[in-house]
Motif scaffolding. Structure first.
Motif, PDB file in Angstrom:
ATOM      1  N   ILE A 257       0.702  -1.443  -0.031  1.00 60.50           N
ATOM      2  CA  ILE A 257      -0.014  -0.100   0.077  1.00 60.50           C
ATOM      3  C   ILE A 257       0.803   1.148  -0.042  1.00 60.50           C
ATOM      4  O   ILE A 257       1.930   1.459   0.662  1.00 60.50           O
ATOM      5  N   THR A 258       0.351   2.200  -0.799  1.00 62.20           N
ATOM      6  CA  THR A 258       1.285   3.452  -1.074  1.00 62.20           C
ATOM      7  C   THR A 258       0.333   4.581  -0.150  1.00 62.20           C
ATOM      8  O   THR A 258       1.125   5.792   0.041  1.00 62.20           O
ATOM      9  N   GLY A 259      -0.879   4.564  -0.148  1.00 65.03           N
ATOM     10  CA  GLY A 259      -1.665   5.747   0.374  1.00 65.03           C
ATOM     11  C   GLY A 259      -2.522   5.257   1.460  1.00 65.03           C
ATOM     12  O   GLY A 259      -3.341   3.849   1.226  1.00 65.03           O
ATOM     13  N   LEU A 260      -2.824   5.599   2.711  1.00 62.96           N
ATOM     14  CA  LEU A 260      -3.520   5.058   3.670  1.00 62.96           C
ATOM     15  C   LEU A 260      -4.350   6.681   4.417  1.00 62.96           C
ATOM     16  O   LEU A 260      -3.794   7.330   4.795  1.00 62.96           O
ATOM     17  N   ALA A 261      -5.661   6.476   4.250  1.00 60.88           N
ATOM     18  CA  ALA A 261      -6.451   7.394   5.189  1.00 60.88           C
ATOM     19  C   ALA A 261      -7.146   6.843   6.329  1.00 60.88           C
ATOM     20  O   ALA A 261      -7.485   5.794   6.380  1.00 60.88           O
ATOM     21  N   ALA A 262      -7.216   7.700   7.464  1.00 65.08           N
ATOM     22  CA  ALA A 262      -7.814   7.356   8.647  1.00 65.08           C
ATOM     23  C   ALA A 262      -8.444   8.353   9.291  1.00 65.08           C
ATOM     24  O   ALA A 262      -7.842   9.487   9.191  1.00 65.08           O
ATOM     25  N   VAL A 263      -9.089   8.305  10.435  1.00 69.95           N
ATOM     26  CA  VAL A 263      -9.597   9.394  11.364  1.00 69.95           C
ATOM     27  C   VAL A 263      -8.777   9.143  12.503  1.00 69.95           C
ATOM     28  O   VAL A 263      -8.074   8.218  12.928  1.00 69.95           O
TER      29      VAL A 263
END
Length: 532
Positions: A257-263
Motif C-alpha cells: 500500500i502506498t496511501g492510507l487514510a484514517a480518522v
C-alpha cells in the motif's frame, strides 16, 4: 475530460484496461472488467424502470459490487445513496423513505434485517440481492420485486437508453447526522464529485502506480474520496473491512500500500501497532478531527519517508483544506489552506472577512459546494447562503457553504480550528446528533430530562455520555438502557457512559438544557478514569 461521475472510469479504462482497479480478498478486478460490470448493471437498473435522477441505495460493506453499484447509477442517469453498513434497520428505512429510494442493492443477510421496516418505504419497488439465491422465506411487501445480482446483469442488451444527464445534475446523496436528530441528505452533483477527485488527487500527487487501502465507509465522504481519487488516475483501490488494527498493518505490508487514510482514533491505534521497519507507504492522510500531537509524532517515527497530510472537510463541500506536509512540523495544530480550486473565507457576524487571527465562521466557496440538503429547504437555507456581493455588475448572488465551524486565519493564510457552533458530537470520525441518541432512549422509557453530550476521550476523540433524571415514578436501570441503545443504534452512537441523577439537569438562560455545563462537568471523565 470526464464530465459525469461514471466517465471518470472511462478515462482510466481507456489508458490501461487491464490494470487492477479494485482488489478485494486477494482478487483483482481490472478496469475493463469494472467498466463492463458498471454498464451491465446500469442496464439492469434501466430494466427495472429507473428514471433520471431517481435514487438507488447501496447498503453493503466495502466490496467491488458496492463500487459497481455506485458508478452504474451514474451510467443510468440516476443518483446513488451509499448507506452506512453500521446503521440499524430503522435508520436505514428512514434514509430509504426520506429520499424516495426506488432500488436497493444489498445482501441477503442485510435484507433479512430490513424485512420488518420495508413497508415504511413506499417508493421502493426493486431490491437487487448479491447472493445467487434469494431466501424464499423472506416476506417482502407485495409491491417490491427482488432479483439477484446475476439476474440484474443478465439482460443488458434489452435495456432502454438512459436519459441524458449533465454535470450539474444530482449524482449522489450522502447522509450525515444533523444537529436536530434525523440525518440530513447532502446532495452532490457530478461536478462536485469530479472536482473533488481532481483536486484531492492533485495535491496528494496520486499516480496510476499507487495502491490505496480503503478502510473507511464509502458512505463517509472521506471514505468515498479514497475511491474517486484513486480511480480518477488509474490507481488500484484495495477494499478492506477490518476487524482489528493489526489487520490493517498486515494489509499495508502484503498489498504494498502506498496511501492510507484514517480518522484520529484509528491513527492512535495504528500508531501503537508493531510495524515492519520498511514500508511502501508514500503518504498518510487524516481528517474527521484533529490528530493528537503524540500520535503525529509516533507516526513520523514509524514512517519517516511518508508524507503526512492533515486535512479538514465537511460533507457539504466534500473537502476543504489540507496542510502541506512540509508545514506539519512547524504548524501541527493547523488545518492548512484551501485545497486547489477552492477559496476559504473567515467571516465575522456582520458578514465581512475577518482580520488576521480574528475568530469567525469558515465559509467555503467553489465547485465543491453541494446542491443543498435533500427535502429540507429550512436547513439548506441555514447552511447554504449567499456571499456578500463582490462585484456590483454581477446581479446573481453566489451560494457558499457556511460551515458553522469557528476558525481563525493567521497572517500567512493558515487556518486553525477553534470549535463548532452546534452540539454535534464527533465519535471516531462520525458526526453524531445528541437528539438522535436521546430520542432512541426516550422511546424506551418516558423521560422529561435527558441529554447526550460529547466529552474528550483518549481513543475516540469524543465519547457520548448520556445523563438521565430519575424521579419517584421511575426506576431507571443503566444496563437495560444500554442494551436498548445497542439494539437500536450503531455502535458508534451507543453511549459510552450512562449517568442517572435525581436533580433537574442544568438550564441555560433560554430555559434549554445546558449541554455546555454538562460537558464541563464530565470534561475529564474518560481522561481520569479507567472507563476509556
Amino acid at each position: 475530460m470526464p464530465d459525469l461521475f461514471h466517465t471518470l472510469l472511462l478515462a482510466s479504462c481507456a489508458k490501461a484496461p487491464h490494470a487492477p482497479a479494485l482488489r478485494y480478498q486477494s482478487k483483482d478486478t481490472d478496469y475493463a472488467s469494472l467498466m463492463r460490470q458498471v454498464n451491465q448493471l446500469a442496464s439492469g437498473y434501466l430494466n427495472q424502470g429507473i428514471a433520471r435522477s431517481e435514487r438507488i441505495a447501496i447498503y453493503l460493506e466495502k466490496r467491488p459490487e458496492a463500487v459497481v453499484a455506485m458508478f452504474a447509477a451514474s451510467a443510468a442517469s440516476a443518483a446513488f445513496v451509499p448507506v452506512n453498513p453500521l446503521l440499524k434497520a430503522e435508520q436505514v428505512a428512514y434514509i430509504l423513505a426520506d429520499c424516495n429510494v426506488k432500488i436497493l442493492v444489498t445482501s441477503a443477510q442485510r435484507l433479512r434485517s430490513l424485512t420488518q421496516v420495508l413497508a415504511t418505504c413506499p417508493d421502493l419497488h426493486s431490491i437487487i440481492v448479491l447472493d445467487t439465491e434469494i431466501a424464499d422465506e423472506l416476506e417482502l411487501p407485495a409491491t417490491i420485486q427482488s432479483l439477484t445480482w446475476t439476474q440484474a446483469l443478465a439482460a443488458a442488451e434489452l435495456a432502454p437508453v438512459a436519459a441524458p444527464c449533465i454535470d450539474a445534475d444530482m449524482a449522489a446523496i450522502l447522509y450525515t447526522s444533523g444537529s436536530t436528530g434525523k440525518p440530513k441528505g447532502v446532495v452532490l452533483s457530478h461536478r462536485n464529485l469530479l472536482a473533488g477527485a481532481a483536486s484531492v488527487s492533485a495535491y496528494l500527487n496520486n499516480q496510476s502506480s499507487d495502491r490505496i487501502l480503503a478502510v473507511l465507509p464509502l458512505s463517509f465522504d472521506y471514505g468515498l474520496s479514497q475511491v474517486t481519487t484513486a480511480l480518477s488516475v488509474g490507481a488500484c483501490v484495495v477494499l478492506m473491512n477490518y476487524l482489528m488494527p493489526q489487520d490493517i498493518v498486515r494489509a499495508v505490508t502484503t498489498e504494498n500500500i502506498t496511501g492510507l487514510a484514517a480518522v484520529p482514533p484509528l491513527w492512535l491505534l495504528l500508531a501503537q501497532q508493531k510495524w515492519p521497519k520498511e514500508s511502501t507507504l508514500r503518504y498518510l492522510t487524516n481528517s474527521g478531527g484533529a490528530m493528537p500531537k503524540a500520535t503525529l509524532e509516533a507516526l513520523r517515527v514509524l514512517f519517516p519517508a511518508a508524507k503526512i497530510y492533515l486535512m479538514y472537510g465537511l460533507t457539504e463541500a466534500f473537502r476543504s483544506s489540507y496542510l502541506d506536509p512540509d508545514e506539519v512540523d512547524a504548524r501541527p495544530d493547523s488545518i492548512g489552506k484551501a485545497i486547489p480550486g477552492v477559496e476559504l473565507i473567515v467571516m465575522n457576524q456582520q458578514g465581512q472577512p475577518c482580520a488576521a487571527n480574528e475568530a469567525g465562521e469558515l465559509v467555503h466557496r467553489g465547485a465543491l459546494v453541494a446542491l443543498g440538503y435533500w427535502n429540507d429547504a429550512e436547513k439548506t437555507a441555514e447552511r447554504f447562503r449567499p456571499l456578500p456581493p463582490r462585484l456590483a455588475g454581477l446581479p446573481l448572488p453566489e451560494i457558499a457553504v457556511w460551515s458553522g465551524d469557528t476558525v481563525r486565519m493567521d497572517e500567512q493564510g493558515f487556518l486553525y480550528f477553534i470549535g463548532r457552533e452546534d452540539d454535534m458530537i464527533k465519535v471516531s470520525g462520525y458526526r453524531v446528533s445528541p437528539s438522535e441518541v436521546e430520542e432512541v432512549v426516550a422511546d424506551y422509557t418516558a423521560l422529561t430530562e435527558i441529554a447526550a453530550v460529547g466529552v474528550p476521550h483518549p481513543l475516540m476523540g469524543q465519547a457520548i455520555i448520556l445523563v438521565l433524571q430519575q424521579n419517584a415514578q421511575q426506576s431507571l436501570q443503566v444496563e437495560a438502557i444500554r442494551q436498548h441503545s445497542q439494539q437500536k443504534l450503531p455502535a458508534y452512537m451507543v453511549p459510552a457512559h450512562i449517568q442517572i441523577v435525581s436533580e433537574n439537569l442544568p438550564r441555560n438562560t433560554n430555559g434549554k438544557i445546558d449541554r455546555k455545563s454538562l460537558q464541563t462537568q464530565f470534561q475529564n471523565f474518560f481522561l481520569t478514569s479507567d472507563k476509556a
